[in-house]
Design a protein around this motif. Structure first.
Motif, PDB file in Angstrom:
ATOM      1  N   GLY B 585     -10.386   1.793  15.347  1.00  0.00           N
ATOM      2  CA  GLY B 585     -10.534   1.806  13.892  1.00  0.00           C
ATOM      3  C   GLY B 585     -11.761   2.580  13.494  1.00  0.00           C
ATOM      4  N   ASN B 586     -11.995   2.628  12.201  1.00  0.00           N
ATOM      5  CA  ASN B 586     -13.188   3.342  11.734  1.00  0.00           C
ATOM      6  C   ASN B 586     -13.899   2.583  10.627  1.00  0.00           C
ATOM      7  OD1 ASN B 586     -11.334   3.674   9.723  1.00  0.00           O
ATOM      8  ND2 ASN B 586     -11.637   5.871   9.487  1.00  0.00           N
ATOM      9  N   GLY B 587     -13.478   1.340  10.425  1.00  0.00           N
ATOM     10  CA  GLY B 587     -14.176   0.510   9.445  1.00  0.00           C
ATOM     11  C   GLY B 587     -13.814   0.789   8.004  1.00  0.00           C
ATOM     12  N   VAL B 588     -12.917   1.766   7.780  1.00  0.00           N
ATOM     13  CA  VAL B 588     -12.550   2.071   6.382  1.00  0.00           C
ATOM     14  C   VAL B 588     -11.396   1.160   5.969  1.00  0.00           C
ATOM     15  CG1 VAL B 588     -11.717   3.829   4.778  1.00  0.00           C
ATOM     16  CG2 VAL B 588     -13.274   4.463   6.640  1.00  0.00           C
ATOM     17  N   ASN B 589     -11.584   0.483   4.848  1.00  0.00           N
ATOM     18  CA  ASN B 589     -10.565  -0.438   4.377  1.00  0.00           C
ATOM     19  C   ASN B 589     -10.086  -0.027   2.989  1.00  0.00           C
ATOM     20  OD1 ASN B 589     -10.629  -2.293   6.600  1.00  0.00           O
ATOM     21  ND2 ASN B 589     -12.680  -2.854   5.885  1.00  0.00           N
ATOM     22  N   PRO B 590      -8.924  -0.499   2.601  1.00  0.00           N
ATOM     23  CA  PRO B 590      -8.463  -0.187   1.248  1.00  0.00           C
ATOM     24  C   PRO B 590      -9.355  -0.871   0.226  1.00  0.00           C
ATOM     25  CG  PRO B 590      -6.988  -1.742   2.314  1.00  0.00           C
ATOM     26  CD  PRO B 590      -7.957  -1.286   3.351  1.00  0.00           C
ATOM     27  N   PRO B 591      -9.309  -0.379  -1.037  1.00  0.00           N
ATOM     28  CA  PRO B 591     -10.188  -0.943  -2.071  1.00  0.00           C
ATOM     29  C   PRO B 591     -10.075  -2.469  -2.190  1.00  0.00           C
ATOM     30  CG  PRO B 591      -9.070   1.037  -2.877  1.00  0.00           C
ATOM     31  CD  PRO B 591      -8.492   0.741  -1.528  1.00  0.00           C
ATOM     32  N   ASN B 592      -8.873  -3.015  -2.092  1.00  0.00           N
ATOM     33  CA  ASN B 592      -8.744  -4.469  -2.033  1.00  0.00           C
ATOM     34  C   ASN B 592      -7.457  -4.818  -1.318  1.00  0.00           C
ATOM     35  OD1 ASN B 592      -6.444  -4.971  -3.905  1.00  0.00           O
ATOM     36  ND2 ASN B 592      -7.822  -3.936  -5.331  1.00  0.00           N
ATOM     37  N   ASP B 593      -7.369  -6.027  -0.832  1.00  0.00           N
ATOM     38  CA  ASP B 593      -6.221  -6.406  -0.011  1.00  0.00           C
ATOM     39  C   ASP B 593      -4.991  -6.726  -0.842  1.00  0.00           C
ATOM     40  OD1 ASP B 593      -7.617  -6.040   2.268  1.00  0.00           O
ATOM     41  OD2 ASP B 593      -8.263  -8.132   2.441  1.00  0.00           O
ATOM     42  N   ASP B 594      -5.207  -7.141  -2.083  1.00  0.00           N
ATOM     43  CA  ASP B 594      -4.085  -7.634  -2.879  1.00  0.00           C
ATOM     44  C   ASP B 594      -3.069  -6.544  -3.215  1.00  0.00           C
ATOM     45  OD1 ASP B 594      -5.215 -10.049  -2.797  1.00  0.00           O
ATOM     46  OD2 ASP B 594      -6.048 -10.013  -4.836  1.00  0.00           O
ATOM     47  N   ASP B 595      -3.579  -5.377  -3.545  1.00  0.00           N
ATOM     48  CA  ASP B 595      -2.683  -4.360  -4.081  1.00  0.00           C
ATOM     49  C   ASP B 595      -2.301  -3.286  -3.078  1.00  0.00           C
ATOM     50  OD1 ASP B 595      -2.493  -5.464  -6.593  1.00  0.00           O
ATOM     51  OD2 ASP B 595      -4.351  -4.509  -7.274  1.00  0.00           O
ATOM     52  N   TRP B 596      -2.924  -3.288  -1.922  1.00  0.00           N
ATOM     53  CA  TRP B 596      -2.706  -2.188  -0.985  1.00  0.00           C
ATOM     54  C   TRP B 596      -2.011  -2.670   0.280  1.00  0.00           C
ATOM     55  CZ3 TRP B 596      -3.976   2.823  -2.367  1.00  0.00           C
ATOM     56  CH2 TRP B 596      -4.745   2.962  -3.533  1.00  0.00           C
ATOM     57  N   LEU B 597      -1.018  -1.909   0.679  1.00  0.00           N
ATOM     58  CA  LEU B 597      -0.273  -2.203   1.900  1.00  0.00           C
ATOM     59  C   LEU B 597      -0.738  -1.222   2.960  1.00  0.00           C
ATOM     60  CD1 LEU B 597       3.071  -2.150  -0.056  1.00  0.00           C
ATOM     61  CD2 LEU B 597       1.934  -4.235   0.741  1.00  0.00           C
ATOM     62  N   VAL B 598      -1.051  -1.736   4.142  1.00  0.00           N
ATOM     63  CA  VAL B 598      -1.667  -0.888   5.168  1.00  0.00           C
ATOM     64  C   VAL B 598      -0.714  -0.718   6.346  1.00  0.00           C
ATOM     65  CG1 VAL B 598      -3.619  -0.693   6.769  1.00  0.00           C
ATOM     66  CG2 VAL B 598      -3.975  -1.595   4.454  1.00  0.00           C
ATOM     67  N   GLY B 599      -0.654   0.484   6.877  1.00  0.00           N
ATOM     68  CA  GLY B 599       0.201   0.738   8.026  1.00  0.00           C
ATOM     69  C   GLY B 599      -0.325   1.867   8.887  1.00  0.00           C
ATOM     70  N   THR B 600       0.194   1.902  10.108  1.00  0.00           N
ATOM     71  CA  THR B 600      -0.232   2.921  11.076  1.00  0.00           C
ATOM     72  C   THR B 600       0.986   3.690  11.557  1.00  0.00           C
ATOM     73  OG1 THR B 600      -2.029   1.496  11.789  1.00  0.00           O
ATOM     74  CG2 THR B 600      -1.408   3.247  13.297  1.00  0.00           C
ATOM     75  N   GLY B 601       0.806   4.990  11.780  1.00  0.00           N
ATOM     76  CA  GLY B 601       1.914   5.799  12.283  1.00  0.00           C
ATOM     77  C   GLY B 601       1.414   6.914  13.171  1.00  0.00           C
ATOM     78  N   ILE B 602       2.275   7.300  14.101  1.00  0.00           N
ATOM     79  CA  ILE B 602       1.914   8.380  15.011  1.00  0.00           C
ATOM     80  C   ILE B 602       3.082   9.352  15.130  1.00  0.00           C
ATOM     81  CG2 ILE B 602       0.289   7.054  16.426  1.00  0.00           C
ATOM     82  CD1 ILE B 602       3.179   7.343  18.327  1.00  0.00           C
ATOM     83  N   ALA B 603       2.791  10.533  15.629  1.00  0.00           N
ATOM     84  CA  ALA B 603       3.858  11.477  15.972  1.00  0.00           C
ATOM     85  C   ALA B 603       3.341  12.444  17.023  1.00  0.00           C
ATOM     86  CB  ALA B 603       4.336  12.229  14.740  1.00  0.00           C
ATOM     87  N   TYR B 604       4.263  12.962  17.804  1.00  0.00           N
ATOM     88  CA  TYR B 604       3.943  13.931  18.857  1.00  0.00           C
ATOM     89  C   TYR B 604       4.448  15.308  18.434  1.00  0.00           C
ATOM     90  CZ  TYR B 604       3.561  10.105  22.403  1.00  0.00           C
ATOM     91  OH  TYR B 604       3.232   8.994  23.126  1.00  0.00           O
ATOM     92  N   ALA B 605       3.925  16.318  19.097  1.00  0.00           N
ATOM     93  CA  ALA B 605       4.491  17.658  18.916  1.00  0.00           C
ATOM     94  C   ALA B 605       4.209  18.498  20.146  1.00  0.00           C
ATOM     95  CB  ALA B 605       3.904  18.328  17.686  1.00  0.00           C
ATOM     96  N   MET B 606       5.176  19.344  20.451  1.00  0.00           N
ATOM     97  CA  MET B 606       4.995  20.324  21.526  1.00  0.00           C
ATOM     98  C   MET B 606       5.293  21.687  20.911  1.00  0.00           C
ATOM     99  SD  MET B 606       6.915  20.457  25.238  1.00  0.00           S
ATOM    100  CE  MET B 606       8.543  20.931  24.679  1.00  0.00           C
ATOM    101  N   HIS B 607       4.574  22.704  21.371  1.00  0.00           N
ATOM    102  CA  HIS B 607       4.728  24.025  20.759  1.00  0.00           C
ATOM    103  C   HIS B 607       4.575  25.088  21.841  1.00  0.00           C
ATOM    104  CE1 HIS B 607       4.524  26.010  16.671  1.00  0.00           C
ATOM    105  NE2 HIS B 607       4.362  27.053  17.462  1.00  0.00           N
ATOM    106  N   ASP B 608       5.531  26.020  21.892  1.00  0.00           N
ATOM    107  CA  ASP B 608       5.417  27.119  22.853  1.00  0.00           C
ATOM    108  C   ASP B 608       4.200  27.979  22.528  1.00  0.00           C
ATOM    109  OD1 ASP B 608       7.705  26.178  23.940  1.00  0.00           O
ATOM    110  OD2 ASP B 608       9.002  27.792  23.207  1.00  0.00           O
TER     111      ASP B 608
END
Lengths: 276, 910
Positions: B585-608
């Protein structure tokens, strides 16, 4: 950009010459920051309003008089009397510009109002604070019109050919009200998708809500006292049918309606002191 | 009128409607740039009486009697202004086109402005290259540029050689010149999406004072060609005429006017009368493929257009194994259709070129092109000239991103210059950039995946429909690329692809960073995430079970033998780096917990690491009399940083530092052939030519030094500005003298070829918050890991990645071109097509895998394009993680995504 069809740029006092005739292709020049930002192939002559040398800001017991040629930077720097509780709305509206602070150094309050986009923050400010505009015709005669009535739609205002916006007068009574501000944008610090301001002395006093940016022209709703949430919602839906919300690339009509209702209720709750 | 500019007084009369920007450029202040000419980008920022303004919006006459400071006047007494020095120290630029405006803005800020409100104070300055991180560093006085030691240049964050010119406004870009007798070209563009020209009346246009020529389709060579740039022009369809009598999109150039001034040319354009016959138009590619749809290209004579009657430029079909059986037996199947939209390159320097015929009768073209050589070849073909009769060259360029892998202006200025005998220039306006250049191909991709309960992929199937717009240019090659690495990255025994590039009556698509692959990676990486959810499996785990490993073939369309191999494999390391960073993590949080939904996502890529098409480069290095080196390379510099990399590669091999090189580049007269600066080849191919030339020259120098000093060659080694020969040492300057006396040439050139090819890997992770009522997205953490092989210049590579991530965020979250019902673009301006500003871009944590590529020069692999690829799907995946709602169509702009989120989470708030 260069305005290549412009053949003449003169001081505005040129119009006071006895033989002067306003003709097609004539235009006033205020800050120039909108005029020079898009092709203006119809313009042949420009008359620079700075030539009039109007005092940018005048604070009096009656309220605030803003010259049309007052620069945004000058307005933003205004030191308002302490009892003008609504004065922070002025700064909020300046910050609502998509444009940089560098543009504020040249752009004018009147120019932004007369250019008239739904997202014009000076229109939002003037309408919300119930400003009265003084319009001046070429013959020097003047008339007054309310901010809400002046703005008719995108790029359409109540000016006659050759008529100019001289000043924006904001009544002291409005400036002494409490006020609340909400703004929605699609990007950080971007152009307004909805800009809503409410003013009221107290919950049992008149409550005025002005919806702008989300509608083609500002919509003002006045209540004798703070309405309930249901009353406010009904009044907004009544005044602005579903198909009357503004539609452009800065927000869909449904979203503008959604955010306007959301913020209107927040403002109501804030000014009504939490009364439902 | 009197003007005081940078301490000098000028007595000049601007014309009535002239803005300060062009007036200052007329005075020779070319550091005052045009990014938009509309006040949106800030590249033209100057000070008037010490106050910063956008000079494109100020009437020039308003500056009369005032003191104006441009970037050229900021340094005093030869000493850089502190802000210029800071931009140099942090390399707060890539192409450098926005830099003058950035510096003039930043230098006007107070410490309080910088510390407390930088986002707001920078919102009027757009940069498309850097992602703003380096600019932020520069403004805060953080220094990141490093000095290299002799022989150890690679791996060091050496500053760009052009840095001092960039920060002082003295770097010369394409249009930064004033030539005696310059004429100006403007075009009339089609107002119709599909229409035939019945007649053109040019009489009134020709009568406009100052007009020299008016060209219609009847006045230009009727020779069919393609505007796109590839080594082999036959990979792209010949479907274009210089000027045509059929308009196929709103904005197609129809008539060209050449006049003494831009004003006269514009007026003449307005006086051209075209009589049209409107034809039925089609805008949607699926509709365009139906029998009976209006044919965008009716002629059908070019064998390349596969099915003109169904508007199919090309269709690609691949089949490995048997997907039908695999789906029949799969434990879990996921199927979804994902849609991507047009994205503009938005390089700050618009397209533009200048052509003239020199005293020897040769055609010269100064242009903003990613490939001067192929541009030259195309011009020679169009006008049936010999290659020696044409010279094309580039000065420094203000960004490209693939947009300049296209001949869009050079042909008409060449025509006019040869016809009039005068120099002719044509500079796109920002509006023309939107209506008359190219875009990322919009694609609709249906992905079907089959897997076992354990998460082993058994089948991958894609159906791709790509909208190439009115012209084919890159439509075929991008489609092939779209079909490749996105599923080549995953081992699945069964794969099937059906892909179509389809003509419509819309603005053409073209080459842009990622080249078709970005769109399908968005689809496949989104679909994999959905599959992981269906399997209740960690998205990393699902991918790790299925990614290719060293030794695996990377298959997509078939079992063909390929020249692509895994020259280095840093994917696992990238995955660990991103996984750990997100876990930390990096310690950054949304402005408040009530109104903000938090999620994590990743993706890969390969390139010639290079294109499948032919790609060649040439580099020459020569020792100079003063003991320094001259490095000659054909590849073009548009902010991609290849110049610095090439010098560092050569310095490393020649045992010296980057400062001892002088660079000559991108000029068909002065450099060896180079296919062009595209397809991520600047490091991998052109850099390889440099490495080969440097190695050869090193060997020759050592051999010659041994001879001169009379020692065994094995006793000699390079030593910065000299050679150590056993106990002795001789300087390179002395060696040069000796070589001259003995008739020995201490200069060599080498060629490199884009084969075999390696692959690069990128992994991106986001943690974001989305507001349950407004749909606003705040990126809380952004993490990117790249496998670039040897990192030749870590500072520059970070910049490339940050820029690509920012471009990806812009495409995924904010940017959106809107066409009206008649096919016209309604928002052709930066104010209405919002590319990210500083306030929109989070700091990305960037990590490099520690690998060494077996194929690339010094073990390096290119990173010009691939970092953009995982950005959009990682955002989509984080968005679903936060909301449980899958968004399959970009962009994820608040007004386009709020509804289902609000319906699920927001009830009761309004």
């Amino acid at each position: 950009m260069n305005l290549n069809t412009v053949q003449e740029l003169r001081g505005a006092r040129a119009v006071e010459q006895p033989d002067f005739a306003w003709r097609e292709g004539d235009s006033w020049l205020a800050g120039g920051t909108w005029l020079y930002s898009e092709p203006q192939v119809g313009i042949r002559r420009l008359f620079d309003l700075r030539d009039f040398g109007w005092e940018p800001l005048e604070v009096s017991a009656a309220g605030l008089r803003i010259a049309a040629t007052c620069r945004i930077a000058e307005l933003y720097a205004l030191a308002a009397p302490e009892d003008w509780l609504a004065a922070p709305m002025i700064g909020e509206c300046c910050r609502a510009f998509l444009a940089s602070f560098k543009i504020w150094n040249e752009a004018t309050v009147g120019g932004n109002i007369c250019m008239s986009l739904p997202a014009s923050p000076m229109t939002s400010m003037a309408a919300s604070l119930e400003a009265i505009y003084t319009l001046r015709a070429l013959d020097g005669s003047e008339r007054q019109i309310s901010a809400v009535d002046f703005t008719l739609g995108p790029h359409v205002v109540a000016l006659e050919p050759g008529e100019l916006l001289r000043a924006i007068d904001i009544p002291a009574d409005v400036l002494r009200r409490r006020a609340a501000f909400r703004r929605s944008t699609l990007t950080h610090l971007g152009r307004s998708t909805a800009l809503i301001i409410g003013t009221s002395h107290a919950p049992d006093q008149p409550f005025v809500l002005t919806i702008s940016a989300s509608t083609p022209r500002p919509v003002q709703l006045s209540f004798p006292q703070a309405p309930t949430a249901a009353e406010l919602r009904a009044a907004i839906n009544d005044a602005i049918p579903d198909d009357a919300w503004f539609d452009d690339v800065h927000g869909s009509p449904a979203y503008r309606q959604h955010m306007s209702l959301h913020y209107a209720e927040q403002i109501r709750a804030e000014l009504a002191g939490g009364a439902a | 009128m009197t003007f005081h500019v940078n301490g000098r007084t000028y007595s000049e009369e601007p014309f009535a409607g002239q803005c300060l920007r062009t007036f200052l450029r007329d005075l020779g202040c070319f550091g005052v740039k045009k990014g938009c000419d509309q006040g949106d980008c800030g590249a033209c920022t100057v000070w008037v009486e010490g106050t910063p303004v956008h000079s494109c919006l100020m009437p020039a006459m308003r500056a009369a009697g005032k003191h104006v400071t441009t970037i050229e006047g900021l340094a005093s007494e030869g000493a850089l202004h502190p802000m210029q020095q800071q931009f140099l120290n942090a390399q707060g630029f890539q192409c450098g086109f926005c830099t003058a405006g950035m510096i003039m803005t930043a230098a006007s800020l107070t410490e309080d402005d910088i510390q407390n409100d930088l986002a707001r104070n920078l919102k009027g300055n757009l940069c498309r290259c850097t992602g703003y991180h380096a600019i932020e560093d520069a403004i805060h006085g953080v220094a990141t540029v490093e000095q290299d030691a002799p022989g150890c240049s690679a791996g060091t964050g050496v500053g760009a050689p052009a840095g001092p010119l960039v920060v002082t406004g003295h770097a010369r870009y394409t249009m930064d010149t004033a030539m005696e007798g310059m004429l100006h070209l403007k075009v009339v563009r089609s107002p119709y999406a599909h229409a035939k020209v019945l007649a053109i009346d040019t009489s009134k246009a020709k009568a406009v004072p100052g007009v020299h020529r008016v060209y219609t389709w009847e006045d230009v060579p009727r020779r069919i060609y393609t505007t796109s740039i590839h080594e082999d022009f036959r990979v792209d369809p010949n479907d274009t005429y210089m000027l045509d009598n059929v308009a196929r999109f709103v904005g197609q150039r129809m008539v060209a006017v050449v006049a003494e001034t831009e004003a006269a040319a514009e007026e003449a354009c307005r006086q051209v009368v075209i009589e049209w016959e409107e034809l039925p138009a089609v805008f949607d590619p699926e509709e365009a493929m139906r029998i009976g749809a209006p044919a965008v290209h009716s002629r059908g004579v070019d064998a390349f257009i596969r099915q003109p009657e169904r508007n199919i430029l090309i269709d690609v079909h691949g089949n490995i194994g048997d997907v039908e059986s695999a789906f029949a037996t799969a434990d879990v199947i996921h199927e979804g259709t994902y849609a991507t939209h047009r994205g503009q390159h938005a390089h700050l320097e618009t397209h533009g070129s200048i052509a003239w015929v020199d005293e020897h009768g040769r055609l010269n073209i100064r242009t903003s092109s990613q490939s001067p050589f192929i541009c030259r070849d195309k011009i020679a073909y169009l006008f049936q000239l010999g290659l020696p009769d044409v010279r094309v060259f580039c000065e420094r360029m203000g960004g490209g991103f693939g947009g300049k892998q296209e001949v869009l202006t050079e042909d008409l200025v060449a025509l006019a210059a040869m016809d009039t005998g005068r120099p002719v220039q044509w500079e796109f306006t920002r509006e023309e950039q939107f209506v008359g250049s190219t875009y990322r191909h919009p694609m609709k991709v249906t992905v079907k995946l089959g897997a076992t309960h354990e998460g082993v992929l058994t089948a991958m199937q894609l159906r791709i429909v790509s909208n190439t717009g009115a012209y084919g240019n890159h439509g075929g090659e991008t489609l092939y690329h779209a079909c490749s690495e996105c599923i080549g990255l995953y081992r699945s025994p069964n794969k099937k692809i059906d892909a179509y590039a389809v003509y419509t009556n819309t603005v053409p698509s073209g080459a842009i960073r990622g080249y078709g692959l970005t769109q399908t990676i968005f689809a496949v990486e989104s679909a994999l995430d959905e599959l992981a959810r269906a399997l209740e499996m960690d998205p990393f785990e699902l991918r790790q079970k299925n990614v290719v490993r060293p030794g695996d073939p990377m298959l997509s369309l078939g079992m063909e033998i390929s020249d692509t191999e895994i020259g280095s494999y840093g994917l696992d390391e990238c995955v660990e780096l991103v996984r750990d960073a997100l876990a930390r993590g990096n310690g950054v949080n949304p402005p408040n917990d009530d109104d903000w939904l938090v999620g994590t996502g990743i993706a890969y890529a390969m390139h010639d690491a290079a294109p499948p098409t032919e790609h060649r480069s040439n580099a020459a290095i020569e020792l100079r009399e003063d003991g320094a080196y001259e490095l000659v390379s054909g590849t073009a510099e548009f902010g991609n940083g290849t110049t610095t990399q090439h010098i560092q590669i050569a310095a490393t091999i020649l045992g010296t530092t980057a400062s001892r090189f002088h660079m000559i580049q991108s000029d068909t007269d002065r450099t060896g052939y180079d296919t062009g600066a595209f397809a991520s080849t600047g490091t991998f191919v052109a850099g390889k030519a440099v490495a080969l030339a440097a190695e050869a020259l090193r060997d020759r120098i050592l051999g010659f030094a041994a001879q001169v000093m009379d020692v065994e060659p094995g006793m000699c080694r390079m030593d910065n500005d000299g050679v150590i020969c056993g106990e002795g040492r001789c300087t390179l300057a002395n060696l040069w003298q000796a070589a001259r006396e003995r008739g020995v040439q201490l200069g060599l050139s080498r060629k490199a070829y884009g084969s075999p090819r390696s692959v690069a890997f990128n992994v991106h992770g986001f943690r974001l918050a989305v507001h349950r009522v407004s749909g606003e997205i705040q990126i809380l953490q952004s993490v990117h890991a790249a496998d670039a092989g040897t990192v030749i210049n870590p500072m520059q590579l970070r910049g490339q990645i940050e820029g690509a991530v920012a471009q990806g965020i812009g495409w995924a979250l904010y940017e959106r071109i809107v066409l009206d019902d008649a096919g016209k673009i309604v928002n052709p301006a930066f104010r209405n097509y919002r590319i990210p500003a500083y306030a929109d871009i989070p700091r990305t944590e960037i990590f490099f895998a520690d690998t060494h590529d077996a194929i690339g020069p010094l073990g390096a692999k290119g990173m010009g394009e691939c970092p953009i690829n995982p950005v959009a799907p990682a955002l989509a995946n984080a968005l679903e993680d936060a909301t449980g709602i899958r968004f399959r169509e970009m962009p994820f702009r608040p007004d386009l995504i709020y509804k289902p989120i609000y319906e699920k989470f927001g009830a009761g708030t309004i």
